[in-house]
Design a protein around this motif. Structure first.
Motif, PDB file in Angstrom:
ATOM      1  N   ARG A 182       0.831  -1.211   0.000  1.00  0.00           N
ATOM      2  CA  ARG A 182       0.000   0.000   0.000  1.00  0.00           C
ATOM      3  C   ARG A 182       0.861   1.255   0.000  1.00  0.00           C
ATOM      4  O   ARG A 182       0.572   2.216  -0.730  1.00  0.00           O
ATOM      5  CB  ARG A 182      -0.918   0.007   1.228  1.00  0.00           C
ATOM      6  N   TYR A 183       1.929   1.263   0.796  1.00  0.00           N
ATOM      7  CA  TYR A 183       2.825   2.420   0.808  1.00  0.00           C
ATOM      8  C   TYR A 183       3.507   2.612  -0.546  1.00  0.00           C
ATOM      9  O   TYR A 183       3.680   3.745  -1.017  1.00  0.00           O
ATOM     10  CB  TYR A 183       3.881   2.258   1.898  1.00  0.00           C
ATOM     11  N   LEU A 184       3.904   1.524  -1.190  1.00  0.00           N
ATOM     12  CA  LEU A 184       4.560   1.627  -2.490  1.00  0.00           C
ATOM     13  C   LEU A 184       3.586   2.101  -3.570  1.00  0.00           C
ATOM     14  O   LEU A 184       3.980   2.791  -4.510  1.00  0.00           O
ATOM     15  CB  LEU A 184       5.171   0.277  -2.867  1.00  0.00           C
ATOM     16  N   ILE A 185       2.323   1.730  -3.439  1.00  0.00           N
ATOM     17  CA  ILE A 185       1.298   2.234  -4.360  1.00  0.00           C
ATOM     18  C   ILE A 185       1.110   3.731  -4.157  1.00  0.00           C
ATOM     19  O   ILE A 185       1.003   4.510  -5.124  1.00  0.00           O
ATOM     20  CB  ILE A 185      -0.036   1.487  -4.140  1.00  0.00           C
ATOM     21  N   GLN A 186       1.085   4.161  -2.890  1.00  0.00           N
ATOM     22  CA  GLN A 186       0.935   5.591  -2.594  1.00  0.00           C
ATOM     23  C   GLN A 186       2.100   6.398  -3.149  1.00  0.00           C
ATOM     24  O   GLN A 186       1.941   7.556  -3.528  1.00  0.00           O
ATOM     25  CB  GLN A 186       0.823   5.787  -1.081  1.00  0.00           C
ATOM     26  N   ALA A 187       3.281   5.781  -3.203  1.00  0.00           N
ATOM     27  CA  ALA A 187       4.460   6.455  -3.729  1.00  0.00           C
ATOM     28  C   ALA A 187       4.549   6.342  -5.255  1.00  0.00           C
ATOM     29  O   ALA A 187       5.542   6.782  -5.852  1.00  0.00           O
ATOM     30  CB  ALA A 187       5.724   5.874  -3.089  1.00  0.00           C
ATOM     31  N   ASP A 188       3.537   5.736  -5.878  1.00  0.00           N
ATOM     32  CA  ASP A 188       3.510   5.536  -7.337  1.00  0.00           C
ATOM     33  C   ASP A 188       4.666   4.679  -7.829  1.00  0.00           C
ATOM     34  O   ASP A 188       5.141   4.846  -8.952  1.00  0.00           O
ATOM     35  CB  ASP A 188       3.516   6.883  -8.071  1.00  0.00           C
ATOM     36  N   LEU A 189       5.087   3.753  -7.010  1.00  0.00           N
ATOM     37  CA  LEU A 189       6.160   2.839  -7.396  1.00  0.00           C
ATOM     38  C   LEU A 189       5.616   1.472  -7.803  1.00  0.00           C
ATOM     39  O   LEU A 189       6.354   0.653  -8.343  1.00  0.00           O
ATOM     40  CB  LEU A 189       7.160   2.686  -6.254  1.00  0.00           C
ATOM     41  N   LEU A 190       4.333   1.213  -7.501  1.00  0.00           N
ATOM     42  CA  LEU A 190       3.686  -0.029  -7.901  1.00  0.00           C
ATOM     43  C   LEU A 190       2.289   0.299  -8.428  1.00  0.00           C
ATOM     44  O   LEU A 190       1.651   1.240  -7.959  1.00  0.00           O
ATOM     45  CB  LEU A 190       3.554  -0.988  -6.710  1.00  0.00           C
ATOM     46  N   PRO A 191       1.798  -0.475  -9.398  1.00  0.00           N
ATOM     47  CA  PRO A 191       0.413  -0.279  -9.861  1.00  0.00           C
ATOM     48  C   PRO A 191      -0.561  -0.821  -8.821  1.00  0.00           C
ATOM     49  O   PRO A 191      -0.272  -1.788  -8.109  1.00  0.00           O
ATOM     50  CB  PRO A 191       0.364  -1.102 -11.151  1.00  0.00           C
ATOM     51  N   ALA A 192      -1.725  -0.213  -8.745  1.00  0.00           N
ATOM     52  CA  ALA A 192      -2.705  -0.645  -7.748  1.00  0.00           C
ATOM     53  C   ALA A 192      -3.367  -1.965  -8.139  1.00  0.00           C
ATOM     54  O   ALA A 192      -3.755  -2.749  -7.283  1.00  0.00           O
ATOM     55  CB  ALA A 192      -3.764   0.437  -7.570  1.00  0.00           C
ATOM     56  N   LEU A 193      -3.506  -2.234  -9.450  1.00  0.00           N
ATOM     57  CA  LEU A 193      -4.209  -3.426  -9.941  1.00  0.00           C
ATOM     58  C   LEU A 193      -5.639  -3.479  -9.403  1.00  0.00           C
ATOM     59  O   LEU A 193      -6.051  -4.454  -8.781  1.00  0.00           O
ATOM     60  CB  LEU A 193      -3.457  -4.706  -9.556  1.00  0.00           C
ATOM     61  N   SER A 194      -6.373  -2.436  -9.613  1.00  0.00           N
ATOM     62  CA  SER A 194      -7.757  -2.277  -9.168  1.00  0.00           C
ATOM     63  C   SER A 194      -7.789  -1.709  -7.751  1.00  0.00           C
ATOM     64  O   SER A 194      -7.219  -2.296  -6.825  1.00  0.00           O
ATOM     65  CB  SER A 194      -8.530  -3.600  -9.203  1.00  0.00           C
ATOM     66  N   GLN A 195      -8.451  -0.580  -7.615  1.00  0.00           N
ATOM     67  CA  GLN A 195      -8.496   0.129  -6.323  1.00  0.00           C
ATOM     68  C   GLN A 195      -9.896   0.689  -6.086  1.00  0.00           C
ATOM     69  O   GLN A 195     -10.343   1.581  -6.817  1.00  0.00           O
ATOM     70  CB  GLN A 195      -7.481   1.284  -6.330  1.00  0.00           C
ATOM     71  N   PRO A 196     -10.652   0.173  -5.115  1.00  0.00           N
ATOM     72  CA  PRO A 196     -10.333  -1.007  -4.311  1.00  0.00           C
ATOM     73  C   PRO A 196     -10.940  -2.274  -4.916  1.00  0.00           C
ATOM     74  O   PRO A 196     -11.837  -2.209  -5.751  1.00  0.00           O
ATOM     75  CB  PRO A 196     -11.014  -0.676  -2.974  1.00  0.00           C
ATOM     76  N   LEU A 197     -10.464  -3.419  -4.460  1.00  0.00           N
ATOM     77  CA  LEU A 197     -11.043  -4.685  -4.893  1.00  0.00           C
ATOM     78  C   LEU A 197     -12.433  -4.876  -4.307  1.00  0.00           C
ATOM     79  O   LEU A 197     -13.320  -5.425  -4.952  1.00  0.00           O
ATOM     80  CB  LEU A 197     -10.148  -5.851  -4.450  1.00  0.00           C
ATOM     81  N   TRP A 198     -12.617  -4.465  -3.067  1.00  0.00           N
ATOM     82  CA  TRP A 198     -13.922  -4.518  -2.401  1.00  0.00           C
ATOM     83  C   TRP A 198     -13.956  -3.430  -1.341  1.00  0.00           C
ATOM     84  O   TRP A 198     -12.947  -2.799  -1.051  1.00  0.00           O
ATOM     85  CB  TRP A 198     -14.170  -5.893  -1.772  1.00  0.00           C
ATOM     86  N   ASP A 199     -15.126  -3.226  -0.776  1.00  0.00           N
ATOM     87  CA  ASP A 199     -15.302  -2.228   0.274  1.00  0.00           C
ATOM     88  C   ASP A 199     -16.163  -2.830   1.383  1.00  0.00           C
ATOM     89  O   ASP A 199     -17.376  -2.952   1.256  1.00  0.00           O
ATOM     90  CB  ASP A 199     -15.967  -0.972  -0.283  1.00  0.00           C
ATOM     91  N   SER A 200     -15.502  -3.240   2.465  1.00  0.00           N
ATOM     92  CA  SER A 200     -16.203  -3.828   3.610  1.00  0.00           C
ATOM     93  C   SER A 200     -16.220  -2.878   4.795  1.00  0.00           C
ATOM     94  O   SER A 200     -16.394  -3.312   5.934  1.00  0.00           O
ATOM     95  CB  SER A 200     -15.550  -5.157   4.004  1.00  0.00           C
ATOM     96  N   ALA A 201     -16.023  -1.573   4.521  1.00  0.00           N
ATOM     97  CA  ALA A 201     -15.998  -0.597   5.610  1.00  0.00           C
ATOM     98  C   ALA A 201     -17.332  -0.532   6.342  1.00  0.00           C
ATOM     99  O   ALA A 201     -17.384  -0.206   7.530  1.00  0.00           O
ATOM    100  CB  ALA A 201     -15.631   0.786   5.064  1.00  0.00           C
ATOM    101  N   TRP A 202     -18.417  -0.862   5.636  1.00  0.00           N
ATOM    102  CA  TRP A 202     -19.743  -0.849   6.280  1.00  0.00           C
ATOM    103  C   TRP A 202     -19.836  -1.913   7.373  1.00  0.00           C
ATOM    104  O   TRP A 202     -20.607  -1.779   8.336  1.00  0.00           O
ATOM    105  CB  TRP A 202     -20.826  -1.105   5.226  1.00  0.00           C
ATOM    106  N   LEU A 203     -19.052  -2.971   7.220  1.00  0.00           N
ATOM    107  CA  LEU A 203     -19.080  -4.068   8.189  1.00  0.00           C
ATOM    108  C   LEU A 203     -18.014  -3.905   9.261  1.00  0.00           C
ATOM    109  O   LEU A 203     -18.282  -4.078  10.458  1.00  0.00           O
ATOM    110  CB  LEU A 203     -18.888  -5.404   7.460  1.00  0.00           C
ATOM    111  N   LEU A 204     -16.793  -3.550   8.827  1.00  0.00           N
ATOM    112  CA  LEU A 204     -15.671  -3.394   9.746  1.00  0.00           C
ATOM    113  C   LEU A 204     -14.729  -2.338   9.170  1.00  0.00           C
ATOM    114  O   LEU A 204     -13.981  -2.607   8.236  1.00  0.00           O
ATOM    115  CB  LEU A 204     -14.925  -4.721   9.927  1.00  0.00           C
ATOM    116  N   GLY A 205     -14.787  -1.141   9.727  1.00  0.00           N
ATOM    117  CA  GLY A 205     -13.977  -0.047   9.210  1.00  0.00           C
ATOM    118  C   GLY A 205     -12.535  -0.112   9.668  1.00  0.00           C
ATOM    119  O   GLY A 205     -12.239  -0.625  10.753  1.00  0.00           O
ATOM    120  N   ASN A 206     -11.639   0.410   8.839  1.00  0.00           N
ATOM    121  CA  ASN A 206     -10.216   0.420   9.205  1.00  0.00           C
ATOM    122  C   ASN A 206      -9.951   1.247  10.457  1.00  0.00           C
ATOM    123  O   ASN A 206      -9.025   0.961  11.209  1.00  0.00           O
ATOM    124  CB  ASN A 206      -9.376   0.976   8.047  1.00  0.00           C
TER     125      ASN A 206
END
Length: 282
Positions: A197-221
């Motif tokens: 995740r940090y490397l994606i934020q630094a634009d050093l890696l592709p995200a490959l789909s962002q996000p894959l899913w969103d379960s924040a409604w069930l359990l938020g970060n």
């Protein structure tokens, strides 16, 4: 004060849970307290140094210094935890047999403790540097009661980490190394995912789909259960595809490595009387 306490609590909790799993995984190894305590002291010292040189770090990497720093620390911790998991796959039975038969500290795990000392130091270094940088920023902005918030956050985070450690020690010895090794594998996979995740934020890696899913409604970060699950098993409510790649690869690599080593290790035989003596249930 309470905003400071909440942030410090979350950072301390992450480090405390990692330290608790490491401490439990080295149960019975001689001088493990010295190694873990030294790792905490080294990490705290390093956090102060990193905070003081934050400007140089950012300038050296064109503004992405913090992301690279965090990713580097996490990947180093993954490698060290992975080495310990493979080492325990080879020596875990022997350690368990010695602890059951003798009921005393085991000394043969000292070599692995050096790497786990580094894991503890890296965990404290990463979280500690973020705390120090945050407190510096809050102080510059004129915030008050920083020490009160810091104290509350540290005590609360450490208390939850100790509660996890105390719970792990209640596991019967015949299952102990298997459980803690599994926890270390999940911990390493979660750290690898966070590094991605940090490397994606630094634009050093592709995200490959962002996000894959969103379960924040069930359990938020941001919730306490979500934060705890993130630390222990790498849970992310909105993961990128590359994070999943890192997570699955780490799980697979450690699982295959442990199976290969475990298959070569001869089974340890423990007498029923020795096992009964070591199991707290008896």
């Amino acid at each position: 004060m309470w905003a400071v306490a909440l942030l410090v609590f979350r950072e301390v909790l992450e480090a405390a849970l990692i330290v608790s799993v490491v401490a439990a995984a080295t149960r019975g190894v001689a001088k493990r307290g010295l190694y873990i305590g030294s790792g905490i002291a080294l990490g705290a010292t390093g956090a102060m140094l990193v905070a003081w040189s934050a400007g140089l770090l950012a300038a050296a990497f064109s503004g992405i210094g913090q992301e690279l720093f965090n990713a580097g620390i996490l990947l180093a911790a993954v490698l060290m935890i992975g080495w310990h998991v493979l080492w325990m796959s080879s020596h875990g039975r022997e350690l368990g047999r010695q602890m059951q038969a003798m009921g005393s500290a085991v000394s043969s795990g000292a070599s692995s403790l050096w790497l786990l000392l580094a894991v503890v130091a890296l965990a404290v270094l990463r979280e500690g540097s973020e705390i120090v940088l945050f407190l510096y920023g809050m102080r510059a902005g004129g915030a008050e009661h920083l020490w009160s918030g810091l104290s509350i956050g540290v005590v609360a985070g450490a208390a939850l980490g100790f509660a996890l450690y105390a719970g792990l020690l209640r596991i019967p010895m015949r299952h102990f190394f298997r459980v803690t090794n599994a926890m270390l594998v999940l911990l390493a996979a979660g750290l690898a995912s966070t590094a991605a995740r940090y490397l994606i934020q630094a634009d050093l890696l592709p995200a490959l789909s962002q996000p894959l899913w969103d379960s924040a409604w069930l359990l938020g970060n941001g919730s306490l259960p979500g934060q705890t699950a993130h630390i222990l098993i790498g849970y992310d409510a909105q993961p990128a595809g590359m994070q999943l790649v890192f997570y699955v690869f780490t799980l697979a690599a450690l699982w295959v490595g442990a199976k290969l080593i475990h298959g070569d290790a001869p089974p340890a035989r423990v007498s029923p009387s020795a096992a009964a003596h070591a199991d707290p249930a008896h």
